[in-house]
Scaffold this motif. Sequence first.
Motif, PDB file in Angstrom:
ATOM      1  N   MET A  94     -37.376 -29.784  13.690  1.00 41.58           N
ATOM      2  CA  MET A  94     -37.340 -30.979  13.136  1.00 41.58           C
ATOM      3  C   MET A  94     -36.903 -32.181  13.799  1.00 41.58           C
ATOM      4  SD  MET A  94     -38.689 -32.625  10.750  1.00 41.58           S
ATOM      5  CE  MET A  94     -38.442 -34.456  11.370  1.00 41.58           C
TER       6      MET A  94
ATOM      7  N   GLN B 172     -36.729 -37.337   7.003  1.00 41.91           N
ATOM      8  CA  GLN B 172     -37.176 -36.069   7.581  1.00 41.91           C
ATOM      9  C   GLN B 172     -38.474 -35.700   6.746  1.00 41.91           C
ATOM     10  OE1 GLN B 172     -34.282 -33.002   6.753  1.00 41.91           O
ATOM     11  NE2 GLN B 172     -35.598 -31.301   7.599  1.00 41.91           N
TER      12      GLN B 172
ATOM     13  N   SER C 121     -34.513 -35.439  14.761  1.00 41.02           N
ATOM     14  CA  SER C 121     -33.312 -36.434  14.381  1.00 41.02           C
ATOM     15  C   SER C 121     -33.845 -37.594  13.810  1.00 41.02           C
ATOM     16  CB  SER C 121     -32.330 -36.028  15.034  1.00 41.02           C
ATOM     17  OG  SER C 121     -32.682 -36.602  16.355  1.00 41.02           O
ATOM     18  N   ASP C 122     -32.889 -38.149  12.984  1.00 40.95           N
ATOM     19  CA  ASP C 122     -33.251 -39.343  12.638  1.00 40.95           C
ATOM     20  C   ASP C 122     -33.405 -40.657  13.654  1.00 40.95           C
ATOM     21  OD1 ASP C 122     -33.263 -38.167  10.125  1.00 40.95           O
ATOM     22  OD2 ASP C 122     -31.332 -39.016   9.459  1.00 40.95           O
TER      23      ASP C 122
END
Length: 449
Positions: free
Chosen positions: A1, A71, A3-4
């Motif tokens: 996933m 996310q 990251s921001d």
Amino acid sequence: MDSDEDFLSTVSSDDDIMLDDSENDDISNGDEFDDAFDEDPDDEPDLGLQKQKTPVAYDVGYKVYSPGDIQKQQEEMMNEVNMILEMSKEDAAILLRHFRWNKERLIEDFMDNSDKVVEAAGIKIREEGEAARIQCPAEGCSRIIDARSLDLLVTPELSGHVKVVPRPDCENAVECGIKKKELDKVVPTVACVCGYRFCFGCILSDHQPAPCELVKSWLKKCADDSETANWISANTKECPKCNSTIEKNGGCNHMTCRKCKHEFCWMCMGLWSEHGTSWYNCNRFEEKSGTDARDAQAKSRVSLERYLHYYNRYANHEQSARLDKDMYTKTEKKMVQLQSASGMSWIEVQYLNSASQALQTCRQTLKWTYAFAFYLARNNLTEIFEDNQKDLELAVENLSEMFEKPIAELADSKLKVDIMDKTAYCNKRRLILLQDTAENLANGMSFKL
């Protein structure tokens, strides 16, 4: 996933979108967007936000996201791209990062020329559409890193219209619908749920009503040596013959250049020999060369005095803001003392907290009104702006004086009512000033940058 930060990278072109803030007393989620700043929906990541008109000119809608929100949205985008283009989620993530999470543009370009898109993104997709092959960046290493492992190593990336809150202890991100090319007409201030207010355009702390470019020019002017040069220009003169810089260190106006020995009059810059013994009459005052030098000196002095007028007031409010950093602690202590002295409940002493917040917010705005005024072109709108500025400053000083009263006086019910009224008035005057300047900015208010 992902990251921001990958999902929230900064804006890099005129087509990128920016964010602005709400002026409600309670921090707003900013779900509303101003239709005037809508992008073409085909150029925006689909975040499922409703876009509605905001109520006032200086207020542009925005929305705050937690890391979990980011996310979730990334997952939804990857799943959709995975389903439409029939590729793995890992490949979808790499392509979305490459397109800065602009799902619509990714799909459109992929349909037109998939090979070109895949090559530009730097991935290799097997015929069955299996996992991406990402080579380790270390020199001499040929091992392949899968995307899930890469997610643990890379910095987060965000879409252009979402930015991480620039506060060290905050992990949230903010989304706004303002275009970069609109920043000369809008000051996009936003507020995170953590309470931090900042400009979405330049990531500096709240600088309403001054536009980003004006703020940039002002900070540069304050930081560089331009004003030192102004001081030199205002307090020294150049020799009319060799241009050496000379500072007058005595009362006599008969000057002799130490470098070239040229003699001249400090008053008019003319030849001293033409003055005879009557230097005080300055009979060559209108001599062209002397007049030009005198005018340049006068202009430099006026320019310096004008700058110092605005800078001193800007710096005064900035100093007050620095001194107010611990205002919350001081206010809380004062509220506890007032509770003990007056028998008021904790709710009843909250008016002091409201006054404290109003003082800090209004001083921040006043600080930037002086940078704003320095560059503001003189016209029929200038007087209105200065009147609004004066009214706000007077209200803030009155409230500040009341706020600093001893605890014994603060316990008086009449003073409490006065403080509450003045707090409301300060907030009102601030909003009037911001509304007026926002409308004028939108209509093309001119500045001399």
